[in-house]
Design a protein around this motif. Structure first.
Motif, mmCIF file in Angstrom:
data_model
loop_
_atom_site.group_PDB
_atom_site.id
_atom_site.type_symbol
_atom_site.label_atom_id
_atom_site.label_comp_id
_atom_site.label_asym_id
_atom_site.label_seq_id
_atom_site.Cartn_x
_atom_site.Cartn_y
_atom_site.Cartn_z
ATOM 1 N N THR A 88 0.651 -1.282 -0.048
ATOM 2 C CA THR A 88 -0.128 -0.038 0.135
ATOM 3 C C THR A 88 0.763 1.219 0.048
ATOM 4 O O THR A 88 1.530 1.393 0.979
ATOM 5 C CB THR A 88 -0.959 -0.030 1.135
ATOM 6 O OG1 THR A 88 -1.779 -1.136 1.019
ATOM 7 C CG2 THR A 88 -1.901 1.234 1.227
ATOM 8 N N ALA A 89 0.636 2.085 -0.953
ATOM 9 C CA ALA A 89 1.460 3.176 -1.175
ATOM 10 C C ALA A 89 0.347 4.538 -0.516
ATOM 11 O O ALA A 89 1.310 5.451 0.226
ATOM 12 C CB ALA A 89 1.854 3.673 -2.300
ATOM 13 N N ARG A 90 -0.573 4.505 -0.810
ATOM 14 C CA ARG A 90 -1.644 5.795 -0.074
ATOM 15 C C ARG A 90 -3.061 5.280 -0.030
ATOM 16 O O ARG A 90 -3.508 4.627 -0.927
ATOM 17 C CB ARG A 90 -1.351 6.783 -1.266
ATOM 18 C CG ARG A 90 -1.765 8.239 -0.466
ATOM 19 C CD ARG A 90 -1.556 9.337 -1.645
ATOM 20 N NE ARG A 90 -2.431 9.290 -2.875
ATOM 21 C CZ ARG A 90 -2.007 9.060 -3.800
ATOM 22 N NH1 ARG A 90 -0.664 8.899 -4.191
ATOM 23 N NH2 ARG A 90 -2.705 9.279 -4.929
ATOM 24 N N THR A 92 -7.146 7.029 0.969
ATOM 25 C CA THR A 92 -7.765 8.135 1.268
ATOM 26 C C THR A 92 -9.083 7.234 1.623
ATOM 27 O O THR A 92 -9.451 6.079 1.129
ATOM 28 C CB THR A 92 -7.949 9.252 0.549
ATOM 29 O OG1 THR A 92 -8.447 8.793 -0.734
ATOM 30 C CG2 THR A 92 -6.547 10.066 0.269
#
Length: 262
Positions: A88-90, A92
């Motif tokens: 997982t990089a990012r 929201t």
């Protein structure tokens, strides 16, 4: 970041992203109804760095013949990333970005990035393959397993391809383009204006699978599910229709699933 499951929500839509299970979409719920077949092999998995089958697992890479493991004998099928770890990089509320480093048995280093973006009435999946040094042929595709039946209602498929790839006895395109035939299918179709397939569960839901790519495999030979698979080339495309990834030019593709209640 970890490879734990990610949950995205928008309105009454919920998506589960599973970096630790081959970067697949583990589920898509709309109003509490699960659209994707459940299980470690199902959901919607990324097909990369190739989509569908490679004949005998071999493809020409520059002047070198490469051999991939025959995971669907006598062929190699659906790439390596669905069996690998993603990170997982990012994240929201509505979007997740996950990455996968290409490694053995794929002969080249490179990175795959997948962006999962959820809206109240759509899910957009974007994938890119990048290389830092040498160039190589690649494909991108997605393999969703949509439930054939929702709340006792069977799905109807509607699409108007320009052609169907004639399927040989080895399940691979022969190179001939033929008029589309009725199903059941495990076949590749050409849509030069972009993939546009509508799945309708009458009285419940309409879902449209769209992509700017012009190839889709439709697989509906199973009782439990139907698959509509947008991809950047046909099966065996590393040999017949290669797309080159270079340090200056990644390979990118997007598919959007949009829905409405009926």
């Amino acid at each position: 970041m970890s490879n734990e499951d990610i949950t995205l929500t928008a309105g009454d839509a919920e998506v589960i992203v599973r970096p630790g299970s081959g970067g697949r979409i583990g589920g898509l719920r709309i109003g509490g109804t699960q659209l994707l077949r459940q299980g470690d092999r199902f959901g919607c998995f990324p097909m990369v760095p190739w989509a569908g089958r490679i004949r005998d697992g071999r493809f020409l890479d520059g002047g070198v013949v490469r051999q991939m493991p025959l995971n669907s004998p006598p062929h190699a099928i659906h790439g390596t990333a669905r069996d690998g770890a993603w990170r997982t990089a990012r994240v929201t509320e509505h979007e997740a970005v996950i990455t996968h480093e290409l490694t053995d048995p794929w002969p080249h280093s490179g990175r795959v990035t997948q962006i999962v973006a959820l809206a109240e009435d759509s899910l957009t999946l974007t994938m890119a393959v990048e290389t830092y040094d040498d160039s190589f042929p690649a494909q991108i595709g997605w393999h969703p397993w949509f439930h054939r039946t929702l709340d006792g209602v069977d799905v109807a498929l509607d699409f108007t391809p320009a052609w169907q790839e004639e399927r040989g006895a080895d399940h691979l395109p022969t190179g001939n383009r033929i008029d589309p035939k009725p199903g059941p299918w495990d076949d590749c179709f050409g849509m030069p204006g972009g993939v546009d397939v509508t799945l309708t569960w009458p009285g419940l839901l309409e879902l449209k699978v769209a992509s700017r790519e012009e190839w889709a495999v439709v697989y509906d030979e199973q009782d439990e599910a139907v698959c509509v698979e947008p991809q950047t080339g046909p099966p065996n495309g590393l040999n017949t229709c290669p797309r080159l990834v270079t340090p200056l030019e990644p390979l990118e593709a997007t598919t959007t699933w949009s829905w409405r209640r009926l």
